[in-house]
Design an enzyme around this catalytic site. Structure first.
Site, mmCIF file in Angstrom:
data_model
loop_
_atom_site.group_PDB
_atom_site.id
_atom_site.type_symbol
_atom_site.label_atom_id
_atom_site.label_comp_id
_atom_site.label_asym_id
_atom_site.label_seq_id
_atom_site.Cartn_x
_atom_site.Cartn_y
_atom_site.Cartn_z
ATOM 1 C CG HIS A 115 -1.742 -1.528 1.371
ATOM 2 N ND1 HIS A 115 -2.772 -1.870 0.496
ATOM 3 C CD2 HIS A 115 -1.452 -2.332 2.134
ATOM 4 C CE1 HIS A 115 -3.133 -3.013 0.577
ATOM 5 N NE2 HIS A 115 -2.412 -3.350 1.669
ATOM 6 C CD GLU A 152 -1.961 -3.518 5.255
ATOM 7 O OE1 GLU A 152 -3.267 -3.393 4.964
ATOM 8 O OE2 GLU A 152 -1.422 -4.412 4.596
ATOM 9 C CG HIS A 209 0.668 -6.722 2.694
ATOM 10 N ND1 HIS A 209 -0.224 -5.951 1.856
ATOM 11 C CD2 HIS A 209 1.479 -7.099 1.479
ATOM 12 C CE1 HIS A 209 -0.015 -5.573 0.492
ATOM 13 N NE2 HIS A 209 1.220 -6.340 0.324
ATOM 14 C CD GLU A 291 -1.810 -9.715 4.929
ATOM 15 O OE1 GLU A 291 -1.629 -9.103 5.714
ATOM 16 O OE2 GLU A 291 -2.364 -9.638 3.902
#
Ligand code: ZN
Length: 327
Positions: A115, A152, A209, A291
């Protein structure tokens, strides 16, 4: 937000969307979570419905406020933090060469901070559909946040910078797909993120992430590429090396952080295979996503917002990459 297992086991009554499928498959857990946090879960389901796409996607349930500023602990590498300053330029080592560093010299690692903190201000740009070979998908997504608003995208950039420092200290050449700052106010798009690793002929690529699911869902998981072929996507040659890379990272991440494998997917292995992520489908280099935890769980969030924990996370990922490369 949601990273679904792949391939999911066939089930009845789960034909709406992959996210719906996930929800159904884990109905027992989801119901338990719903009982504890109905608002959060409802918000998640609503988010999935609204976006129509939960893959490679951590849209926050509400946009960060316009006045949002990074939390103090979100700032990357400062003197007040435990992260050592970047010791040397790319490719050099700070100490005398040792035998175990030799295999790493000249090798390249691409780190992809998931992101971008500016994405939520550029929804039109990031909503543009891009070709990921097997199908089209949004250019990029905003990512999730903790309940207190830690983004995030802040987390991924901070861990990525720490990871870069750790890898450079081993003599590796390290590239990030983007840097915090003004030169890249949004994105890159997921196809470009993959292309950066490909064009660098990276020996390993890791996309960083954190997940955004319901309270009580905890732990890390590493996402491995599935075998896909279509358009510009052909992962046949990266399946096995990517699995080895992912297994190394998972093992070391668990060791340095003390975290357990995700308790909400992956059957307790901390490993999940996905065929719907552009960043994996379009990669021609060994690549995984990690993650690191669930930003929407209070206990995981307490770790994710801790600079000390992020350093452990970065070290674990670095150790996994170094092990994969034979260092
Ligand atoms: Zn993400």
């Amino acid at each position: 937000m949601r990273y679904d297992d792949n391939p999911p086991p066939p089930e009845s009554g789960s034909s709406v969307t992959p996210d719906r499928h996930w929800f159904t498959r884990r109905s027992t857990l989801a119901v338990a979570a719903a009982a504890l946090a109905p608002t959060c879960l409802a918000g998640w389901v609503l988010t999935q419905v609204l976006t129509g796409n939960g893959q490679d996607d951590h849209r926050p349930q509400a946009s960060p406020p316009a006045s949002h500023t990074p939390a103090a602990d979100a700032k990357p590498s400062t003197a007040a933090e435990p992260t050592p300053a970047r010791p040397t330029p790319n490719g050099s080592t700070s100490g005398a060469p040792t035998a175990d560093k030799a295999p790493l010299t000249g090798r390249t690692v691409v780190i992809d901070p998931g992101h971008n903190t500016g994405n939520f201000k550029h929804t039109k740009e990031i909503d543009r559909q891009v070709d990921i070979g097997t199908h089209h998908k949004e250019c990029d997504t905003t990512g999730t946040t903790t309940n207190s608003g830690y983004m995030e995208a802040e987390f991924t950039m901070d861990v990525s910078r720490r990871l870069r420092t750790a890898l450079e200290s081993k003599g590796l050449k390290v590239l990030l797909t983007h840097e915090a700052g003004t030169e890249r106010p949004w994105g890159p798009c997921i196809d470009e993120r993959a292309r950066i690793g490909n064009e660098a002929t990276a020996d390993a690529v890791v996309s960083v992430h954190a997940d955004g699911v319901s309270e009580g869902s905890r732990g890390y998981h590493v996402i491995l590429p599935a075998k896909v072929k279509g358009g510009g996507a052909d992962t046949a040659k990266i399946i096995e090396p990517s699995r080895l890379l992912g297994e190394r990272i998972a093992t070391n991440f668990a060791r340095t952080t003390g975290s357990g494998p995700a308790n909400y997917l992956g059957s307790g292995t901390g490993l999940v295979v996905r065929d719907d992520l552009g960043g994996l489908n379009l990669s021609t280099r060994p690549k995984v996503f990690i993650e690191c935890g669930n930003m929407r769980d209070a206990k995981d969030a307490a770790q994710l917002t801790s600079p000390q924990w992020r350093q452990k996370a970065a070290q674990g990922i670095a150790d996994g990459i170094v092990g994969f490369l034979g260092g």
